[in-house]
Design a protein around this motif. Structure first.
Motif, PDB file in Angstrom:
ATOM      1  N   VAL A 129       2.698   7.229   7.513  1.00  0.00           N
ATOM      2  CA  VAL A 129       3.691   6.111   7.646  1.00  0.00           C
ATOM      3  C   VAL A 129       2.381   4.557   7.486  1.00  0.00           C
ATOM      4  N   LEU A 130       1.814   5.258   8.160  1.00  0.00           N
ATOM      5  CA  LEU A 130       0.208   4.301   8.729  1.00  0.00           C
ATOM      6  C   LEU A 130      -0.084   4.206   6.993  1.00  0.00           C
ATOM      7  N   SER A 131      -0.147   4.347   6.707  1.00  0.00           N
ATOM      8  CA  SER A 131      -0.919   4.845   5.097  1.00  0.00           C
ATOM      9  C   SER A 131      -0.058   3.725   4.222  1.00  0.00           C
ATOM     10  N   PHE A 132       0.680   4.558   4.416  1.00  0.00           N
ATOM     11  CA  PHE A 132       2.479   3.949   3.734  1.00  0.00           C
ATOM     12  C   PHE A 132       2.481   1.886   3.538  1.00  0.00           C
ATOM     13  N   VAL A 133       2.101   1.823   4.925  1.00  0.00           N
ATOM     14  CA  VAL A 133       2.456   0.233   5.407  1.00  0.00           C
ATOM     15  C   VAL A 133       0.977   0.101   4.492  1.00  0.00           C
ATOM     16  N   GLY A 134      -0.025   0.517   4.805  1.00  0.00           N
ATOM     17  CA  GLY A 134      -1.499   0.592   4.495  1.00  0.00           C
ATOM     18  C   GLY A 134      -1.234  -0.380   2.429  1.00  0.00           C
ATOM     19  N   ARG A 135      -0.732   0.586   2.008  1.00  0.00           N
ATOM     20  CA  ARG A 135      -0.403   0.418   0.923  1.00  0.00           C
ATOM     21  C   ARG A 135       1.017  -0.976   0.323  1.00  0.00           C
ATOM     22  N   LEU A 136       1.783  -0.594   0.647  1.00  0.00           N
ATOM     23  CA  LEU A 136       2.459  -2.040   0.924  1.00  0.00           C
ATOM     24  C   LEU A 136       2.245  -2.417   0.782  1.00  0.00           C
ATOM     25  N   PHE A 137       1.299  -3.301   2.175  1.00  0.00           N
ATOM     26  CA  PHE A 137       1.151  -4.419   2.290  1.00  0.00           C
ATOM     27  C   PHE A 137      -0.265  -5.093   1.547  1.00  0.00           C
ATOM     28  N   PHE A 138      -1.056  -4.423   1.415  1.00  0.00           N
ATOM     29  CA  PHE A 138      -2.511  -5.051   1.012  1.00  0.00           C
ATOM     30  C   PHE A 138      -2.288  -4.024  -0.666  1.00  0.00           C
ATOM     31  N   PRO A 139      -2.863  -4.307  -1.712  1.00  0.00           N
ATOM     32  CA  PRO A 139      -2.976  -3.924  -3.050  1.00  0.00           C
ATOM     33  C   PRO A 139      -4.659  -2.582  -2.817  1.00  0.00           C
ATOM     34  N   SER A 140      -4.552  -1.732  -2.507  1.00  0.00           N
ATOM     35  CA  SER A 140      -4.590  -0.402  -1.907  1.00  0.00           C
ATOM     36  C   SER A 140      -4.325   0.660  -2.500  1.00  0.00           C
ATOM     37  N   ALA A 141      -4.770   1.538  -3.019  1.00  0.00           N
ATOM     38  CA  ALA A 141      -4.740   2.622  -3.469  1.00  0.00           C
ATOM     39  C   ALA A 141      -4.646   3.774  -2.809  1.00  0.00           C
ATOM     40  N   LEU A 215      -2.620  -3.899  10.519  1.00  0.00           N
ATOM     41  CA  LEU A 215      -1.595  -4.099   9.623  1.00  0.00           C
ATOM     42  C   LEU A 215      -0.662  -5.372   9.412  1.00  0.00           C
ATOM     43  N   LEU A 216       0.642  -4.931  10.401  1.00  0.00           N
ATOM     44  CA  LEU A 216       1.453  -7.204  10.542  1.00  0.00           C
ATOM     45  C   LEU A 216       0.477  -7.900  10.615  1.00  0.00           C
ATOM     46  N   LEU A 217      -0.280  -8.385  11.580  1.00  0.00           N
ATOM     47  CA  LEU A 217      -1.186  -9.348  11.534  1.00  0.00           C
ATOM     48  C   LEU A 217      -1.898  -9.576  10.271  1.00  0.00           C
ATOM     49  N   TYR A 218      -2.208  -9.147   9.887  1.00  0.00           N
ATOM     50  CA  TYR A 218      -3.482  -9.189   8.305  1.00  0.00           C
ATOM     51  C   TYR A 218      -2.604 -10.095   7.049  1.00  0.00           C
ATOM     52  N   SER A 219      -0.795  -9.229   7.478  1.00  0.00           N
ATOM     53  CA  SER A 219      -0.130  -9.488   6.129  1.00  0.00           C
ATOM     54  C   SER A 219       0.764 -10.478   6.739  1.00  0.00           C
ATOM     55  N   PRO A 220       0.842 -11.899   7.165  1.00  0.00           N
ATOM     56  CA  PRO A 220       1.241 -12.926   7.036  1.00  0.00           C
ATOM     57  C   PRO A 220       2.599 -12.518   5.748  1.00  0.00           C
ATOM     58  N   ARG A 221       2.292 -12.366   4.905  1.00  0.00           N
ATOM     59  CA  ARG A 221       3.715 -12.536   3.365  1.00  0.00           C
ATOM     60  C   ARG A 221       4.296 -11.577   4.585  1.00  0.00           C
ATOM     61  N   TRP A 222       4.506 -10.062   5.014  1.00  0.00           N
ATOM     62  CA  TRP A 222       5.301  -9.015   5.117  1.00  0.00           C
ATOM     63  C   TRP A 222       5.835  -9.205   6.661  1.00  0.00           C
ATOM     64  N   ALA A 276       4.634 -18.049   8.069  1.00  0.00           N
ATOM     65  CA  ALA A 276       3.869 -17.372   7.415  1.00  0.00           C
ATOM     66  C   ALA A 276       2.642 -18.109   6.376  1.00  0.00           C
ATOM     67  N   LEU A 277       2.942 -19.645   5.711  1.00  0.00           N
ATOM     68  CA  LEU A 277       2.823 -19.885   5.325  1.00  0.00           C
ATOM     69  C   LEU A 277       1.471 -21.331   6.586  1.00  0.00           C
ATOM     70  N   PHE A 278       1.547 -20.911   7.575  1.00  0.00           N
ATOM     71  CA  PHE A 278       0.766 -21.924   8.972  1.00  0.00           C
ATOM     72  C   PHE A 278      -0.353 -20.897   8.591  1.00  0.00           C
ATOM     73  N   ALA A 279      -0.001 -19.419   8.136  1.00  0.00           N
ATOM     74  CA  ALA A 279      -0.775 -18.318   9.437  1.00  0.00           C
ATOM     75  C   ALA A 279      -1.804 -17.932   8.030  1.00  0.00           C
TER      76      ALA A 279
END
Length: 465
Positions: A129-141, A215-222, A276-279
């Motif tokens: 689950v955490l690896s999936f969230v990481g791939r979803l939030f960031f452009p990582s394979a 993962l959440l704090l480093y992805s203001p978009r999500w 999100a914009l502020f962050a």
């Protein structure tokens, strides 16, 4: 290897790693980053052939960063000292690093997880689950974000300025490497049951939450933008429909009560989008996240003046609606009102007024975040060093008897003694910012990544891991 009371297994891990390097002709060292062991792990590691450094700051990430800074090699391979990883099979990591990779992750799910090596909670829920969230939030394979066996170029990782001190360090390394555009690759690796009799340091729910939080704090978009946009859109659609009268879906009737809820959704969603914009702006200014072209373009387009204009127009619309509600009240001779009629005027007007002030305050705050601090560039540092060196040479040439050292960058130069040397190397070479380079005999300079006492034996392709 980070180590905290691993007396049962650290010696085995060290010997395996040293044997692997001998077998493949790798010029390297085994470094134990001890985090305060009280069971004699340090001495056992030394006797097995490792170099031990003590790291005061507690935590998995702190121990690893202390070890990475103390490492002498060009490449670093990190792994737990509990004998769960196969330190005799490190060559695939080294080959990928030699091929140009900046970070090489192990993948336990592709290499094989032995029975009993990973708890079912981690194997089937936590890691996937955490690896999936990481791939979803960031452009990582990367398929296994939390594999503890990984290799990387030491200089590439140090440039990232990793900050986390706990177990979430594993996620931070992958995320920051990905966002910085580093070459991140993956190789299969195995996981075996560890060789210790005590429980592991990992705490499933606490450390899992720390990974997810990072993962959440480093992805203001999500974290802010997408949830806020969805909530705000739903509120706008529902509010627009209910402004003109009740909405019936079958036997369900949605009226002004739902309109008030839709108004709250608009305000909350709009605030989340602004956050999100502020962050993004703040993180880019402080270097936590790389600058987004789209965000920078949006900030440039939506200037303070435009934000004030848009906010002012919304405020006028809100005030106009409130005036209309007063007129409506007048038609009732300022007596009791029918909520189903009056709220359809007041609620949209109040919402517009709230959003208008949010817009004005947001434009002001983004302008504050956009104030750039003056930073001294490498060219400024070099120029300053050159001026100081030139001044020292001039004083020496004029016969100034003063023998007070003059600071040139990070080097104190006695004026009367080394004026010639300073004059010959007043301007630092590229990459030596702020440090005056004094001529040194070539034999005294070791090759990059190779200790001085081993340089003579190192060939042109030698590297140190």
């Amino acid at each position: 290897m980070p180590c905290l009371n691993e007396a049962e297994t650290v010696e085995t891990c060290v010997r395996k790693a040293l044997a692997c390097m001998r077998e493949h002709g790798i010029d390297g060292e085994v470094l134990i980053a001890d985090n305060g062991s009280t069971d004699g792990s340090q001495q056992l590691a030394r006797e097995a052939g490792a170099r031990v450094v003590h790291v005061d700051a507690k935590g998995y990430g702190n121990a690893l960063m202390g070890g990475i800074r103390a490492a002498r090699g060009r490449y670093v391979i990190m792994g737990d000292a509990d004998d769960s990883y196969d330190f005799t099979a490190l060559l695939p990591f080294v080959e990928q690093l030699r091929d140009g990779a900046d970070l090489v992750m192990g993948n336990r799910f592709k290499g094989g997880i032995a029975p009993g090596a990973m708890p079912p909670l981690h194997r089937y829920l936590g890691n996937p689950v955490l690896s999936f969230v990481g791939r979803l939030f960031f452009p990582s394979a990367i398929g296994d974000f939390h594999c503890g066996l990984r290799g990387f170029r030491r200089d590439s990782i140090l440039r990232l300025g990793l900050q986390t001190g706990g177990m979430e360090f594993a996620s931070e390394m992958v995320v920051r490497s990905t966002l910085s555009g580093l070459d991140v690759r993956e190789v299969p690796t195995t996981l075996s049951p560890d060789g210790r009799s005590r429980p592991p340091h990992l705490r499933s729910w606490r450390d899992g939450w720390r990974h997810l939080r990072f993962l959440l704090l480093y992805s203001p978009r999500w974290l802010f933008f997408i949830p806020g946009l969805v909530v705000m859109t739903l509120g706008l659609v529902a509010g627009a429909a209910l402004t003109f009268g009740p909405v019936y879906i079958g036997k369900l009737a949605f009226d002004v009560d739902t309109l008030v809820g839709a108004s709250a959704m608009v305000v909350i969603g709009f605030q989340a989008v602004l956050f999100a914009l502020f962050a993004k702006v703040y993180a880019a200014e402080e270097g936590f996240l790389p600058e987004s072209r789209r965000v920078r373009k949006l900030v440039d387009i939506v200037s303070l003046e435009k934000g004030l204009v848009v906010g002012g127009l919304l405020a006028l619309a809100g005030l106009a609606g409130l005036v209309a509600s007063l007129v409506h009240w007048q038609t009732r001779s300022f007596g009791p009102l029918i909520p189903s009629e009056s709220l359809r005027i007041v609620v949209p007007s109040a919402t517009a007024l709230i959003v208008s002030f949010q817009t004005i305050f947001a434009a002001l705050f983004i302008s504050i975040l956009g104030i750039r601090r003056t930073k001294e560039t490498p060219i400024d540092v070099a120029a300053s060093a050159a001026e100081e060196a030139a001044e020292a040479v001039s004083r020496a040439a004029a016969g100034d008897p003063s023998d007070v050292p003059v600071s040139v960058g990070d080097l104190e130069v006695p004026v009367g003694a080394t004026a010639g040397a300073v004059g010959a190397s007043a301007v630092p070479a590229t990459g030596a910012v702020g440090v005056a380079e004094v001529p040194v005999p070539p034999a005294a300079v070791p090759a990059a990544g190779v200790p001085a006492d081993r340089e003579a034996d190192a060939g042109p392709e030698a590297d140190k891991t």
